[in-house]
Scaffold this motif. Structure first.
Motif, PDB file in Angstrom:
ATOM      1  N   ASP A  36       0.815  -1.204   0.000  1.00 54.49           N
ATOM      2  CA  ASP A  36       0.000   0.000   0.000  1.00 54.49           C
ATOM      3  C   ASP A  36       0.854   1.262   0.000  1.00 54.49           C
ATOM      4  O   ASP A  36       0.535   2.235  -0.662  1.00 54.49           O
ATOM      5  CB  ASP A  36      -0.968  -0.005   1.189  1.00 54.49           C
ATOM      6  CG  ASP A  36      -1.971   1.130   1.102  1.00 54.49           C
ATOM      7  OD1 ASP A  36      -2.413   1.439  -0.028  1.00 54.49           O
ATOM      8  OD2 ASP A  36      -2.312   1.720   2.143  1.00 54.49           O
ATOM      9  N   LYS A  39       3.418   1.115  -3.881  1.00 53.75           N
ATOM     10  CA  LYS A  39       2.630   0.510  -4.966  1.00 53.75           C
ATOM     11  C   LYS A  39       3.443   0.244  -6.222  1.00 53.75           C
ATOM     12  O   LYS A  39       3.120  -0.644  -7.000  1.00 53.75           O
ATOM     13  CB  LYS A  39       1.412   1.364  -5.275  1.00 53.75           C
ATOM     14  CG  LYS A  39       0.478   1.386  -4.072  1.00 53.75           C
ATOM     15  CD  LYS A  39      -0.931   1.747  -4.396  1.00 53.75           C
ATOM     16  CE  LYS A  39      -1.757   1.666  -3.121  1.00 53.75           C
ATOM     17  NZ  LYS A  39      -3.126   1.940  -3.252  1.00 53.75           N
ATOM     18  N   CYS A 100      -2.679  -2.267  -6.933  1.00 52.74           N
ATOM     19  CA  CYS A 100      -2.757  -2.694  -5.539  1.00 52.74           C
ATOM     20  C   CYS A 100      -3.858  -1.866  -4.873  1.00 52.74           C
ATOM     21  O   CYS A 100      -3.687  -0.672  -4.632  1.00 52.74           O
ATOM     22  CB  CYS A 100      -1.409  -2.470  -4.848  1.00 52.74           C
ATOM     23  SG  CYS A 100      -1.417  -2.939  -3.112  1.00 52.74           S
TER      24      CYS A 100
END
Length: 198
Positions: A36, A39, A100
């Motif tokens: 996160d 990415k 993602c």
């Protein structure tokens, strides 16, 4: 007939994610949390997963490179798929997109269209995500016969666990560390068609 073809190829949200409460679901959440904040590094993992999925088709797949962050025009990685036998094969450019996102997030038709717009005749696309693909995105791919392979959260986890078992003695953290360390060396600025020269 069309309805039957659509029904057989479309996947519901539940089919695109690991079973709730399973180890696979925990792994998917771990992947999302890990990437996160990084990415771009997820693009390398996506490239490796795409290599396994396309290589399993019986064709020979060769990883290429990652595109530079920003201004990639819907392409995060480039690969090559050699179709045919050793003495008689044809190489195809593979353009990949990696997203993602939180696991229940849907990838819509507009996001899929960005990859498709970059494909030339004879090229193949692959879209890898930690999420799922919306029904409408799947319908458009089937209806318009786009040469695009969709890799959802469930398939992503299956392939990551396979890689972890094969190359890292089942240690997911070791795999993720390798991906982050190798990311910078995988990025280059080249035209996709250059993959056909090597």
């Amino acid at each position: 007939m069309r309805r039957r073809v659509l029904a057989s190829r479309l996947k519901a949200v539940e089919e695109q994610l690991p079973v709730v409460g399973s180890n696979e679901e925990r792994v998917l959440m771990s992947l999302y949390r890990f990437f996160d904040g990084r990415k771009h590094a997820f693009e390398l993992l996506a490239s490796k997963v795409a290599a396994q999925v396309l290589g399993d088709s019986g064709a020979m797949y060769r990883e290429g490179w990652l595109t530079r962050a920003g201004g990639d025009g819907g392409v995060d990685f480039v690969g090559r798929l050699d179709v045919g036998s050793a003495g008689s094969s044809t190489p195809l450019v593979v353009l990949g997109q990696a997203k993602c996102v939180t696991p229940r997030t849907s990838i819509g038709p507009d996001q899929v269209a960005r990859v498709v717009a970059r494909l030339r005749r004879g090229w193949v696309g692959v879209f890898v995500t930690t999420g799922v693909f919306s029904r409408q995105a799947q319908v458009e791919i089937v209806d318009d016969q786009y040469p695009l392979v969709l890799i959802n959260g469930r398939v992503l986890v299956e392939q990551v666990l396979r890689m972890t078992a094969q190359d890292h003695d089942g240690d997911l953290d070791a795999l993720l560390k390798t991906v982050v360390e190798a990311y910078e060396n995988g990025v280059t600025q080249r035209r996709p068609e250059e993959i056909l020269l090597g």
